[in-house]
Design an enzyme around this catalytic site. Structure first.
Site, PDB file in Angstrom:
ATOM      1  N   GLU A  38      -5.859  -1.244  -1.101  1.00  0.00           N
ATOM      2  CA  GLU A  38      -4.405  -1.201  -0.905  1.00  0.00           C
ATOM      3  C   GLU A  38      -3.903   0.237  -0.841  1.00  0.00           C
ATOM      4  O   GLU A  38      -3.008   0.557  -0.071  1.00  0.00           O
ATOM      5  CB  GLU A  38      -3.681  -1.959  -2.030  1.00  0.00           C
ATOM      6  CG  GLU A  38      -3.845  -3.475  -1.968  1.00  0.00           C
ATOM      7  CD  GLU A  38      -3.291  -4.094  -0.686  1.00  0.00           C
ATOM      8  OE1 GLU A  38      -2.474  -3.451  -0.004  1.00  0.00           O
ATOM      9  OE2 GLU A  38      -3.700  -5.219  -0.350  1.00  0.00           O
ATOM     10  N   TYR A 121       4.941  -2.850  -4.179  1.00  0.00           N
ATOM     11  CA  TYR A 121       4.086  -3.577  -3.238  1.00  0.00           C
ATOM     12  C   TYR A 121       2.631  -3.604  -3.734  1.00  0.00           C
ATOM     13  O   TYR A 121       1.999  -4.661  -3.795  1.00  0.00           O
ATOM     14  CB  TYR A 121       4.143  -2.953  -1.824  1.00  0.00           C
ATOM     15  CG  TYR A 121       2.978  -3.435  -1.013  1.00  0.00           C
ATOM     16  CD1 TYR A 121       2.981  -4.728  -0.495  1.00  0.00           C
ATOM     17  CD2 TYR A 121       1.828  -2.659  -0.860  1.00  0.00           C
ATOM     18  CE1 TYR A 121       1.875  -5.231   0.177  1.00  0.00           C
ATOM     19  CE2 TYR A 121       0.723  -3.146  -0.192  1.00  0.00           C
ATOM     20  CZ  TYR A 121       0.753  -4.434   0.321  1.00  0.00           C
ATOM     21  OH  TYR A 121      -0.352  -4.933   0.956  1.00  0.00           O
ATOM     22  N   ASP A 139       5.105  -6.095   2.173  1.00  0.00           N
ATOM     23  CA  ASP A 139       4.830  -4.941   3.035  1.00  0.00           C
ATOM     24  C   ASP A 139       5.685  -5.086   4.299  1.00  0.00           C
ATOM     25  O   ASP A 139       6.507  -6.014   4.395  1.00  0.00           O
ATOM     26  CB  ASP A 139       3.327  -4.844   3.362  1.00  0.00           C
ATOM     27  CG  ASP A 139       2.862  -5.963   4.274  1.00  0.00           C
ATOM     28  OD1 ASP A 139       3.603  -6.978   4.423  1.00  0.00           O
ATOM     29  OD2 ASP A 139       1.780  -5.847   4.862  1.00  0.00           O
TER      30      ASP A 139
END
Ligand code: SF4
Length: 354
Positions: A38, A121, A139
């Site tokens: 991520e 996020y 996102d």
């Protein structure tokens, strides 16, 4: 009710299409690997990230191996991926996890979000995928899909809250991480920014943006961020076979090795450039000559670099942030692409002047 049906359809669609977007981090539940992916994926395309991710995991298979590593070695692997603060923060966060959480990545949203470099996020994505927490990970893809389904045009806090509320409903499954990933995939493969494939979309029958015939109008476009123009002078100082590299404490390339460089304006005279080299690096310049220049484009910056060869009044002593190295050993040090271009100019100049 609608959401329950759509949730099932979404998971079926996800499982049917899962192999169309190969991502090595999708085959693990290891929170460390999911978190790393991520972080690497921020502002970076999947196809760019995959080789970096594989190389990193090969060298650092556990979070502990990251925490025990030094930042130079980590930045060396990150070299070329850009946004180096991501790497620095990931390293800091890994150390904190061993210091404060006994080496276990926290499952609590607030604790995880407090770690360096972790935003809402990232926390949502990692905790939902790795630990099955029912937390949205909004996102740009999910924001677009949900704005269109719900018919929300404005990018406001209240609309974001509506999206979150709706997602919580979707996320009440055994695999909330799959829902987050399915919506991301749908955004990337079907509900694309331009020319979405509405005729192939499982949400068409409930999509407000499709109903009004203007999918691309949702959400409203972001204002373009102005590209910042930066000018700098980069100096190559050689002593016999050795070349000087330096580390800066600030700026986007802090902690990475670079050739001594100072910021300038279009009207900065050579005398002032020399003064800056002395103040920032302790180099007392006897003479300098311009050997080339180039533009280096980053997403929000356009850096114009003037490359000089320098000669100093006396040999500079090494310190923690200054090193004399053999040019052929340059590739052992983490160095941003911009400085690799500086070195290329120097090599071309040297080869041409032989
Ligand atoms: S119907 Fe079209 S606009 Fe609506 S979610 Fe699907 S792809 Fe996006």
């Amino acid at each position: 009710m609608y959401n329950t049906i759509k949730k099932k359809e979404l998971l079926i669609w996800y499982n049917l299409n899962i192999n169309k977007r190969y991502m090595p981090w999708r085959s693990t539940n290891d929170p460390y690997k999911i978190w790393l992916s991520e972080i690497m994926l921020q502002q970076t395309q999947v196809k760019t990230v995959i080789p970096y991710y594989n190389k990193w995991i090969k060298k650092y298979p556990t979070l502990e191996s990251v925490a025990k590593s030094n930042i130079d070695d980590l930045l060396k692997i990150w070299e070329g991926l850009g946004y180096y603060s991501r790497c620095r923060n990931f390293h800091k966060a890994s150390i904190k996890i061993f210091k404060d959480y006994n080496g276990k990545i926290p499952e609590d949203f607030d604790q995880f979000k407090k770690l360096p470099g972790v935003g809402e996020y990232t926390a949502g994505a990692v905790l939902s995928i790795a630990y099955g927490k029912k937390i949205p990970a909004i996102d740009t893809n999910i924001l677009r899909v949900m704005s269109r389904i719900l018919g929300l045009k404005e990018r406001s806090k209240s609309n974001l809250n509506k999206i979150k509320k709706n997602l919580i409903d979707y996320l009440s499954t055994e695999k909330p991480g799959d829902i987050n990933q399915a919506l991301m995939d749908l955004g990337s493969m079907i509900c694309k920014n331009k020319d979405p494939y509405c005729q192939n979309c499982i949400f068409q029958d409930i999509c407000k943006a499709w109903e009004v015939g203007d999918p691309e109008g949702f959400p409203a476009k972001n204002k373009k961020v102005a590209v910042k123009k930066i000018l700098m002078s980069s100096g190559i100082l050689v002593d016999d076979e050795l070349i000087l590299i330096a580390k800066k404490k600030n700026g986007i390339y802090r902690e990475m090795w670079q050739f001594p460089s100072v910021s300038i304006t279009s009207s900065t005279k050579d005398n002032l450039i020399k003064k800056k080299f002395k103040e920032e690096f302790g180099i007392k310049i006897k003479s300098m000559s311009l050997i080339g220049s180039f533009n280096h484009l980053l997403s929000h910056r356009n850096i114009y670099v003037k490359v000089f060869t320098l000669s100093a009044r006396k040999t500079l002593i090494e310190s923690k942030n200054l090193k004399w190295i053999k040019a052929k050993k340059l590739n052992l040090f983490p160095m941003p692409n911009l400085y690799k271009r500086v070195f290329e100019i120097f090599q071309n100049y040297k080869n041409g002047s032989k």
